[in-house]
Scaffold this active site. Structure first.
Site, short mmCIF file in Angstrom:
data_model
loop_
_atom_site.label_atom_id
_atom_site.label_comp_id
_atom_site.label_asym_id
_atom_site.label_seq_id
_atom_site.Cartn_x
_atom_site.Cartn_y
_atom_site.Cartn_z
N GLU A 190 0.84 -1.19 0.00
CA GLU A 190 0.00 0.00 0.00
C GLU A 190 0.88 1.26 0.00
O GLU A 190 1.78 1.37 0.84
CB GLU A 190 -0.91 -0.01 1.23
CG GLU A 190 -1.95 -1.12 1.16
CD GLU A 190 -2.38 -1.65 2.52
OE1 GLU A 190 -2.14 -0.98 3.53
OE2 GLU A 190 -2.96 -2.77 2.55
N LEU B 247 -6.19 -2.32 -1.00
CA LEU B 247 -6.00 -2.36 0.45
C LEU B 247 -6.52 -3.69 1.01
O LEU B 247 -7.63 -3.77 1.53
CB LEU B 247 -6.71 -1.16 1.10
CG LEU B 247 -6.16 -0.67 2.44
CD1 LEU B 247 -6.77 0.67 2.81
CD2 LEU B 247 -6.37 -1.65 3.56
N GLU C 174 -4.46 -6.85 2.96
CA GLU C 174 -3.20 -7.50 3.33
C GLU C 174 -3.22 -8.97 2.94
O GLU C 174 -2.21 -9.53 2.55
CB GLU C 174 -2.92 -7.32 4.82
CG GLU C 174 -2.44 -5.92 5.19
CD GLU C 174 -3.52 -4.86 5.16
OE1 GLU C 174 -4.73 -5.22 5.14
OE2 GLU C 174 -3.20 -3.65 5.18
N GLN D 193 2.08 -2.24 5.72
CA GLN D 193 2.34 -0.85 6.11
C GLN D 193 2.77 -0.70 7.57
O GLN D 193 3.63 0.10 7.89
CB GLN D 193 1.12 0.00 5.79
CG GLN D 193 1.43 1.44 5.56
CD GLN D 193 0.33 2.12 4.76
OE1 GLN D 193 -0.79 2.27 5.25
NE2 GLN D 193 0.62 2.53 3.54
N PHE D 194 2.13 -1.44 8.44
CA PHE D 194 2.51 -1.47 9.86
C PHE D 194 2.29 -2.90 10.37
O PHE D 194 1.34 -3.57 9.95
CB PHE D 194 1.64 -0.51 10.70
CG PHE D 194 1.91 0.94 10.42
CD1 PHE D 194 2.90 1.63 11.11
CD2 PHE D 194 1.18 1.62 9.45
CE1 PHE D 194 3.15 2.96 10.84
CE2 PHE D 194 1.43 2.96 9.19
CZ PHE D 194 2.42 3.63 9.88
N PRO E 27 -4.79 -9.22 8.87
CA PRO E 27 -5.67 -9.81 7.84
C PRO E 27 -4.95 -10.81 6.93
O PRO E 27 -5.59 -11.54 6.20
CB PRO E 27 -6.14 -8.58 7.04
CG PRO E 27 -5.94 -7.42 7.94
CD PRO E 27 -4.73 -7.76 8.78
N HIS F 151 -0.06 1.09 15.53
CA HIS F 151 1.13 1.30 14.69
C HIS F 151 2.43 0.90 15.38
O HIS F 151 3.49 1.06 14.81
CB HIS F 151 1.23 2.78 14.26
CG HIS F 151 0.02 3.25 13.54
ND1 HIS F 151 -1.02 3.86 14.19
CD2 HIS F 151 -0.32 3.16 12.25
CE1 HIS F 151 -1.97 4.15 13.31
NE2 HIS F 151 -1.56 3.73 12.12
#
Ligand SMILES: Cc1ncc(C[n+]2csc(CCOP(=O)(O)OP(=O)(O)O)c2C)c(N)n1
Length: 691
Positions: A398, A427, A429, A451-452, A458, A497
């Site tokens: 992403e 978007l 995962e 991303q984090f 997921p 995060h």
């Protein structure tokens, strides 16, 4: 006609015409092999407890055989589910393998490690059946990855031979409600991939009617206006109609017009599995299902004589296969720990190494050059170099394209290497990792980015299934990739995060796990990973990405750091401190002025037990410091090993300093209290040394 003779004739006619043998005779033969296998299992092998899990394909069989016989392109692939054995038979799986695998015997799909209905078929030179999974819906995104790899091979690597190849995924009506289905549908339609969604609608998912899975119970009707998807639907029990629809769907996808979805209605003529007595269906409904059995229609079409001949050959082939399967032994339990990771014996399919990749010159000696650079630049430079020299490497995730990633790690890489090799994804995962699995199976080296850390959740099903693939296919398949993700706090924390939770990946067999603390180690580990043959989780600690301590000179374009080799960042006599990631500089600072070994593990799978044990036996004291939660954190594993193996050498209890068992707090004051600080580490060291 015996099984071997039928196959011989089949391959001859295929060779002569360059076309598959899609004759009614071949279809009749395979369908009757499938029926005989179902009968044999249900009437004999399951009651005798020689087979523990049984799923009948009766009713689904005829159309599936047709589908399999149409998969003739060298670069096609199919991924099925537990009811897909007829497709496998049509692809050429030896019947003895099908039966022997269901009986859990040695050899076959998994050497007795996995349920026989959870199959795989490398089929070198032909259409492989990608390793399916026990989880419904897990088959979709890897198939999308294979489809994208077809396009990549054709358009980026310039392999003309991929033109016209397709990826086919099979699933029942209930599987259309899974995340994987929707994720793959999004990927295939937005990317216009050569992918066929083949839906076998038997109106039930175990006992749940299809109206619970999609409103009105007809996924094809509901997707009729889905942009970029060619939708077909029809009766999977009518031989001619099914053959026509399958042909049409395939022609659309092979012609490069984008994905198609074909829904065929079929009856499920048995319970969901052998144990299922179908009390939730009325007698009338069951009778109506039997009235839709495709076999009598197929028989009428091929004629009595040919039907009887192919039936006889099918039964003879199954009897022969049964004898062969029963003669197979049970795999030696001593072997069951093999093939978790690449252990020198090459897998048959998957990964760049099976496609002729040869790693360029690599050295374990760092040749530091230039000024110190931060971890972001170091990782970017390594990715850039490997992209440059290896066409099979591709990056996606992403916001990693035009934006260059939310941490700027991939900044400029799309511009330099092009949007086919460095690209943004939808978007999902699950889609990111599942797609990477399919690409890896097709021989590419995917580098997906999450991303984090927390947002890997997921994708956990795909992550777990990817890790176990080599083991559960007994080294027939593997999907090496480098899964990059930022972890940990950065100035502040929060539950979303800032998680580390490395142990979740440690607990997934088959994944190597890297947690570098600085730019030089990041380069070496990342390069090892990109040139390796296993799936690797690569943690990029947020607090270290631009940290001054973590800055190091670039160690060179051929520098590699092998996994499992820790580093002593300080040496001393009185205590051993074991840590990794953002805790390394804190431990180093806390040990200032004291005589302590500070060990940066650098990788958690494998971890350097030898260095840790040697050190602890000498210093006689052991402190483990990590950012992750205490209970079940990786420190618990280290502590257990030290207690097991160095108990008599210890002069103090093995100690852990960690976050308490809470999510990461947001306000920096709260965060500083929760994460081990230099002062807290120092106090604990002094306590242990004075014990
Ligand atoms: C993720 C997941 N959830 C639940 C299950 C248990 N399960 C196995 S098969 C099945 C029903 C699937 O039905 P469908 O996709 O319609 O295929 P069919 O069996 O009808 O051919 C369920 C719920 C599973 N294997 N995986």
């Amino acid at each position: 006609m015996t099984d071997a003779r039928v196959r011989e004739r089949k391959s001859k006619s295929a060779k002569a015409s360059g076309e598959p043998d899609f004759s009614w005779e071949t279809i009749a033969y395979h369908v009757q092999v499938s029926r005989e296998l179902d009968r044999l299992e249900e009437e004999e092998l399951v009651p005798q407890r020689k087979i523990l899990y049984q799923f009948s394909a009766r009713g689904h069989d005829m159309a599936q055989v047709m589908l399999g016989l149409k998969l003739t392109h060298r670069h096609d692939a199919a991924c099925g589910y537990y009811r897909s054995r007829p497709l496998l038979l049509a692809l050429g799986v030896p019947v003895a393998d099908a039966l022997g695998s269901s009986m859990g015997r040695e050899g076959g799909y998994s050497d007795g490690r996995d349920i026989g209905a959870v199959f795989n078929y490398p089929n070198p030179g032909g259409t492989p059946a990608l390793p399916m999974c026990g989880g419904v819906g897990a088959q979709y995104t890897p198939t999308a990855g294979w489809a994208q790899a077809i396009v990549y091979n054709r358009d980026v690597l310039g392999h003309e031979a991929y033109t016209g190849a397709i990826a086919v995924v099979l699933g029942g009506d209930a599987s259309c409600a899974t995340n994987g289905f929707w994720s793959a549908l999004t990927i295939a339609t937005t990317q216009k991939l050569p992918m066929l969604f083949y839906v076998e609608d038997n109106q039930y998912g175990i006992s749940v009617p299809s109206s619970f899975q999609t409103p009105g119970g007809d996924i094809a009707a509901n997707l009729a206006s889905f942009s970029g998807l060619h939708v077909l639907s029809g009766d999977g029990t009518d031989p001619e109609a099914a053959a026509r629809l399958i042909g049409e769907a395939m022609a659309h996808v092979r012609a490069g017009q984008g994905p198609a979805l074909l829904r065929l209605t079929v009856p499920r003529l048995q319970g969901h599995s052998y144990q299922d007595t179908q009390t939730y269906k009325s007698d009338d409904f069951v009778a109506s299902e039997w009235a839709r059995d495709p076999l009598p229609r197929l028989k009428a079409l091929v004629g009595e004589k040919l039907w009887a001949e192919t039936g006889e050959a099918a039964r003879a082939a199954v009897a022969e296969a049964r004898a062969e399967a029963e003669a197979r032994g049970i795999s030696d339990p001593e072997r069951v720990t093999s093939h978790v990771f690449f252990d020198g014996e090459m897998q048959q399919r998957g990964g760049q190494w099976t496609k002729g990749y040869k790693a360029p010159h690599s050295t374990e000696t760092a040749r530091p050059e230039g000024q110190r650079i931060n971890m972001v630049t170091a990782i970017r430079r390594t990715l850039d170099h490997e992209l440059e020299i290896n066409g099979r490497v591709l990056l996606f995730g992403e916001d990693i394209g035009a934006k260059g990633g939310v941490h700027a790690v991939t900044l400029g890489l799309q511009e330099k290497h092009g949007p086919e090799r460095v690209f943004d994804t939808s978007l999902s995962e699950e889609g990111i990792v599942g797609r990477a699995v399919g690409m890896a199976l097709a021989g590419l080296m995917p580098v997906p980015e999450i991303q984090f850390r927390k947002y890997a959740e997921p994708a956990l099903e795909q992550i777990n299934d990817c890790g176990t693939m080599r083991w559960r296919t007994n080294n027939r398949f593997a999907a090496p990739m480098v899964l990059r993700m930022p972890v940990g706090f950065f100035k502040c924390g929060d539950p979303w995060h800032s998680q580390t939770n490395e142990v979740q990946f440690v607990h997934n067999p088959g994944w190597l796990v890297a947690a570098p603390s600085n730019a030089e180690d990041a380069v070496g580990l990342l390069r090892s990973a990109l040139r390796g043959n296993d799936p690797i989780v690569f943690f990029e600690h947020r607090a270290m990405l631009d940290d001054a301590w973590a800055r190091r000179p670039y160690p060179g374009d051929d520098y590699v750091l092998p996994f499992g080799r820790a580093k002593k960042v300080r040496e001393g006599r009185d205590i051993t401190i074991i840590t990794w990631g953002a805790m390394v500089p804190r431990c180093e600072a806390a040990a200032e002025g004291l005589s302590a070994d500070v060990i940066d593990l650098r990788t958690l799978v494998p971890w350097d037990r030898e260095m840790v044990l040697e050190s602890v036996r000498r210093t006689r004291r052991c402190l483990i410091v990590h950012e992750d939660l205490r209970s079940g954190g990786f420190g618990a594993e280290i502590a257990a090993v030290v207690a097991d193996e160095a108990f008599l050498d210890l002069d103090a209890p093995v100690s852990r300093l960690t976050m308490p068992d809470i999510p990461s707090p947001h306000n920096p004051v709260l965060l500083d209290w929760a994460v081990p600080s230099v002062a807290a580490i120092r106090a604990r060291i002094e306590e242990l040394v004075g014990f």
